[in-house]
Design a protein around this motif. Sequence first.
Motif, PDB file in Angstrom:
ATOM      1  N   ASP A 110      55.917 -32.588 -79.165  1.00 24.00           N
ATOM      2  CA  ASP A 110      57.546 -33.328 -78.913  1.00 24.00           C
ATOM      3  C   ASP A 110      56.808 -35.030 -78.361  1.00 24.00           C
ATOM      4  O   ASP A 110      57.251 -35.830 -78.426  1.00 24.00           O
ATOM      5  N   ASP A 111      55.747 -34.942 -76.945  1.00 28.11           N
ATOM      6  CA  ASP A 111      55.540 -36.101 -76.424  1.00 28.11           C
ATOM      7  C   ASP A 111      54.267 -36.769 -77.826  1.00 28.11           C
ATOM      8  O   ASP A 111      53.574 -36.592 -78.774  1.00 28.11           O
ATOM      9  N   PRO A 112      55.055 -38.040 -78.207  1.00 26.61           N
ATOM     10  CA  PRO A 112      53.940 -39.272 -79.234  1.00 26.61           C
ATOM     11  C   PRO A 112      52.741 -39.070 -79.514  1.00 26.61           C
ATOM     12  O   PRO A 112      51.949 -38.998 -79.860  1.00 26.61           O
ATOM     13  N   PRO A 113      51.555 -39.317 -78.391  1.00 28.03           N
ATOM     14  CA  PRO A 113      50.481 -38.998 -78.112  1.00 28.03           C
ATOM     15  C   PRO A 113      50.052 -38.641 -79.153  1.00 28.03           C
ATOM     16  O   PRO A 113      49.973 -36.725 -79.745  1.00 28.03           O
ATOM     17  N   ARG A 114      49.147 -38.541 -79.937  1.00 24.07           N
ATOM     18  CA  ARG A 114      47.553 -37.738 -81.165  1.00 24.07           C
ATOM     19  C   ARG A 114      47.179 -37.164 -80.193  1.00 24.07           C
ATOM     20  O   ARG A 114      46.018 -38.404 -79.424  1.00 24.07           O
ATOM     21  N   ARG A 115      46.935 -36.063 -80.559  1.00 24.16           N
ATOM     22  CA  ARG A 115      45.567 -35.496 -80.115  1.00 24.16           C
ATOM     23  C   ARG A 115      44.738 -34.590 -81.130  1.00 24.16           C
ATOM     24  O   ARG A 115      45.179 -34.132 -81.989  1.00 24.16           O
ATOM     25  N   GLU A 116      43.715 -34.339 -80.372  1.00 20.54           N
ATOM     26  CA  GLU A 116      42.466 -33.665 -81.326  1.00 20.54           C
ATOM     27  C   GLU A 116      42.309 -31.853 -80.992  1.00 20.54           C
ATOM     28  O   GLU A 116      41.855 -32.197 -79.289  1.00 20.54           O
ATOM     29  N   THR A 117      41.608 -30.964 -81.494  1.00 21.69           N
ATOM     30  CA  THR A 117      40.965 -30.189 -81.016  1.00 21.69           C
ATOM     31  C   THR A 117      39.927 -30.548 -80.702  1.00 21.69           C
ATOM     32  O   THR A 117      39.235 -31.428 -81.630  1.00 21.69           O
ATOM     33  N   GLY A 118      38.711 -29.336 -80.351  1.00 25.17           N
ATOM     34  CA  GLY A 118      37.664 -29.921 -79.721  1.00 25.17           C
ATOM     35  C   GLY A 118      36.375 -30.121 -81.208  1.00 25.17           C
ATOM     36  O   GLY A 118      35.230 -30.583 -80.959  1.00 25.17           O
ATOM     37  N   ASP A 119      37.641 -29.907 -82.471  1.00 25.16           N
ATOM     38  CA  ASP A 119      36.192 -29.790 -83.400  1.00 25.16           C
ATOM     39  C   ASP A 119      36.995 -31.156 -84.070  1.00 25.16           C
ATOM     40  O   ASP A 119      36.150 -31.181 -84.836  1.00 25.16           O
ATOM     41  N   GLY A 120      37.526 -31.562 -83.318  1.00 29.60           N
ATOM     42  CA  GLY A 120      38.015 -33.163 -83.156  1.00 29.60           C
ATOM     43  C   GLY A 120      39.289 -33.930 -84.710  1.00 29.60           C
ATOM     44  O   GLY A 120      38.748 -34.171 -85.217  1.00 29.60           O
ATOM     45  N   HIS A 121      39.490 -32.000 -85.129  1.00 27.90           N
ATOM     46  CA  HIS A 121      41.406 -32.928 -86.212  1.00 27.90           C
ATOM     47  C   HIS A 121      42.072 -32.183 -85.454  1.00 27.90           C
ATOM     48  O   HIS A 121      42.505 -31.906 -84.191  1.00 27.90           O
ATOM     49  N   GLU A 122      43.470 -33.457 -86.195  1.00 26.89           N
ATOM     50  CA  GLU A 122      44.451 -33.708 -85.483  1.00 26.89           C
ATOM     51  C   GLU A 122      44.745 -31.917 -84.671  1.00 26.89           C
ATOM     52  O   GLU A 122      45.160 -31.260 -85.826  1.00 26.89           O
ATOM     53  N   LEU A 123      45.267 -32.059 -83.461  1.00 26.26           N
ATOM     54  CA  LEU A 123      46.108 -30.414 -82.994  1.00 26.26           C
ATOM     55  C   LEU A 123      46.709 -29.325 -84.102  1.00 26.26           C
ATOM     56  O   LEU A 123      46.832 -28.876 -83.868  1.00 26.26           O
ATOM     57  N   MET A 124      47.587 -30.194 -84.072  1.00 26.65           N
ATOM     58  CA  MET A 124      49.190 -29.165 -85.176  1.00 26.65           C
ATOM     59  C   MET A 124      47.656 -29.307 -86.566  1.00 26.65           C
ATOM     60  O   MET A 124      48.614 -28.365 -86.737  1.00 26.65           O
ATOM     61  N   PHE A 125      47.299 -30.009 -87.418  1.00 22.91           N
ATOM     62  CA  PHE A 125      47.581 -29.310 -88.239  1.00 22.91           C
ATOM     63  C   PHE A 125      45.512 -28.454 -88.149  1.00 22.91           C
ATOM     64  O   PHE A 125      46.069 -27.515 -89.068  1.00 22.91           O
ATOM     65  N   GLY A 126      44.520 -29.015 -87.402  1.00 22.34           N
ATOM     66  CA  GLY A 126      44.113 -28.336 -86.533  1.00 22.34           C
ATOM     67  C   GLY A 126      44.073 -26.625 -86.465  1.00 22.34           C
ATOM     68  O   GLY A 126      43.097 -25.894 -86.777  1.00 22.34           O
ATOM     69  N   THR A 127      44.993 -26.888 -85.388  1.00 23.94           N
ATOM     70  CA  THR A 127      45.389 -25.499 -85.478  1.00 23.94           C
ATOM     71  C   THR A 127      46.258 -24.817 -86.384  1.00 23.94           C
ATOM     72  O   THR A 127      46.436 -22.920 -86.491  1.00 23.94           O
ATOM     73  N   ASN A 128      48.115 -25.331 -86.844  1.00 16.85           N
ATOM     74  CA  ASN A 128      48.277 -24.405 -87.226  1.00 16.85           C
ATOM     75  C   ASN A 128      48.102 -23.951 -88.379  1.00 16.85           C
ATOM     76  O   ASN A 128      48.389 -23.324 -89.489  1.00 16.85           O
ATOM     77  N   HIS A 129      46.730 -25.223 -89.468  1.00 14.72           N
ATOM     78  CA  HIS A 129      47.144 -24.751 -90.468  1.00 14.72           C
ATOM     79  C   HIS A 129      45.307 -24.413 -90.733  1.00 14.72           C
ATOM     80  O   HIS A 129      44.739 -23.714 -91.711  1.00 14.72           O
ATOM     81  N   LEU A 130      44.156 -25.689 -89.954  1.00 14.50           N
ATOM     82  CA  LEU A 130      42.549 -25.516 -90.570  1.00 14.50           C
ATOM     83  C   LEU A 130      42.102 -24.041 -89.551  1.00 14.50           C
ATOM     84  O   LEU A 130      41.698 -23.213 -89.809  1.00 14.50           O
ATOM     85  N   GLY A 131      43.049 -23.717 -88.960  1.00 15.54           N
ATOM     86  CA  GLY A 131      42.887 -22.496 -87.638  1.00 15.54           C
ATOM     87  C   GLY A 131      42.991 -20.988 -88.732  1.00 15.54           C
ATOM     88  O   GLY A 131      42.406 -20.650 -88.448  1.00 15.54           O
ATOM     89  N   HIS A 132      43.632 -21.212 -89.239  1.00 14.84           N
ATOM     90  CA  HIS A 132      44.588 -19.786 -89.819  1.00 14.84           C
ATOM     91  C   HIS A 132      43.507 -19.920 -91.279  1.00 14.84           C
ATOM     92  O   HIS A 132      43.179 -19.002 -91.398  1.00 14.84           O
ATOM     93  N   PHE A 133      43.635 -21.097 -91.548  1.00 17.88           N
ATOM     94  CA  PHE A 133      42.369 -20.870 -92.906  1.00 17.88           C
ATOM     95  C   PHE A 133      41.071 -20.763 -92.624  1.00 17.88           C
ATOM     96  O   PHE A 133      40.239 -19.412 -93.747  1.00 17.88           O
ATOM     97  N   ALA A 134      40.546 -20.845 -91.815  1.00 19.26           N
ATOM     98  CA  ALA A 134      39.266 -20.612 -91.004  1.00 19.26           C
ATOM     99  C   ALA A 134      39.250 -18.504 -90.808  1.00 19.26           C
ATOM    100  O   ALA A 134      38.380 -18.207 -91.113  1.00 19.26           O
ATOM    101  N   LEU A 135      40.578 -18.809 -90.732  1.00 21.80           N
ATOM    102  CA  LEU A 135      40.629 -16.853 -89.899  1.00 21.80           C
ATOM    103  C   LEU A 135      40.492 -15.744 -90.152  1.00 21.80           C
ATOM    104  O   LEU A 135      40.011 -14.987 -90.657  1.00 21.80           O
ATOM    105  N   THR A 136      41.049 -16.770 -91.974  1.00 19.35           N
ATOM    106  CA  THR A 136      41.404 -15.869 -93.537  1.00 19.35           C
ATOM    107  C   THR A 136      40.311 -15.087 -93.783  1.00 19.35           C
ATOM    108  O   THR A 136      39.896 -14.314 -93.785  1.00 19.35           O
ATOM    109  N   ALA A 137      38.795 -16.703 -93.580  1.00 13.39           N
ATOM    110  CA  ALA A 137      37.893 -16.195 -94.217  1.00 13.39           C
ATOM    111  C   ALA A 137      37.115 -15.422 -93.344  1.00 13.39           C
ATOM    112  O   ALA A 137      36.191 -14.462 -93.959  1.00 13.39           O
ATOM    113  N   ARG A 138      37.016 -15.364 -92.268  1.00 13.67           N
ATOM    114  CA  ARG A 138      36.289 -14.718 -91.338  1.00 13.67           C
ATOM    115  C   ARG A 138      37.844 -13.350 -91.501  1.00 13.67           C
ATOM    116  O   ARG A 138      37.013 -11.948 -90.889  1.00 13.67           O
ATOM    117  N   LEU A 139      38.667 -12.494 -91.454  1.00  8.68           N
ATOM    118  CA  LEU A 139      39.152 -10.998 -91.923  1.00  8.68           C
ATOM    119  C   LEU A 139      39.344 -10.344 -93.115  1.00  8.68           C
ATOM    120  O   LEU A 139      39.605 -10.082 -93.569  1.00  8.68           O
TER     121      LEU A 139
END
Length: 316
Positions: A110-139
Amino acid sequence: MSSASSTPPWDVHRLPRAEGSVFLITGGNAGIGYFVAEQLSTTGATVVLGSRDPAKAEAALASIRSRVPDAHVRAVRLDLADLRSLGTAAESLAVERLDAVVHNAGVALDDPPRRETGDGHELMFGTNHLGHFALTARLMPLLSAAPAARIVTVGSFAAKSERLDLDDLQSRRDYRAKRTYGRSKLAQMYFGLELDRRLRALGSATASVVVHPGGALDSLTPSRPPVHVRTTTARLRAAPAALLVQGKHAGAWPAVRAVLDPAVRGGQLWGPRLFGLRGTPRREAVWSHLTDAAAAARLWDASRDLTGVDPGDLRG
């Protein structure tokens, strides 16, 4: 699977039995994910909650067991913002096959500042999309081992009015929290549909389905202490909104149906019946901008490059 004509009408309160099945719910310790897990636990299946926080996971497990005494539920540590940990998370399931995964977990800022994951991805895109993309490959090896697994991606009604900027997926040039969240969910939905196209091309028995919960508010959600506590004041204030939206227990219904209903097919979109905002789950037309297969393919290629894995490789 049987045809739609041979199955009884779907009843959200009388779910079919699923003994012997194993279902993983990401973010199963709270919100919609909790109610997906609670409802699936009534079917006799083994339900695994993926959670970053062991204490919250234990609270969710205790809540489910208090309501479903014979529930087969457990938890695994899962942090979608840490891509390198996902292989370990998949191994920790310790099962021979996985009958469904519900990609539900996510973050919203909800707050304006942009944050990143430890992998250097924007937090929401990195978690919501890239995390599930990568998890699917592992599963994928576990999903491929099931006779007809389901990959259920939980999108959002917020994605309906958004469009991806394929040249700025990480929102480096133009970050606005609500829009970036909506686009991260839109990316998930593109992924779910593109994944099914690729699975069909490979002749896989695994199906990928996209759902959204409509309008799901905490204030309309029944209490599940300590996971969620709804005060009388909040309930009364939210009463008028119930004409248009619903609680998170009802927001879980499309995902639960996508896991269990033999009439559901890969590549479909399911959401609430009334205006896409509330009510029992139904199939709806895929939103026009989600039919852009070229954009979905470009997103796939970018996601593969950013994560270093490819869910279309059935070897995992």
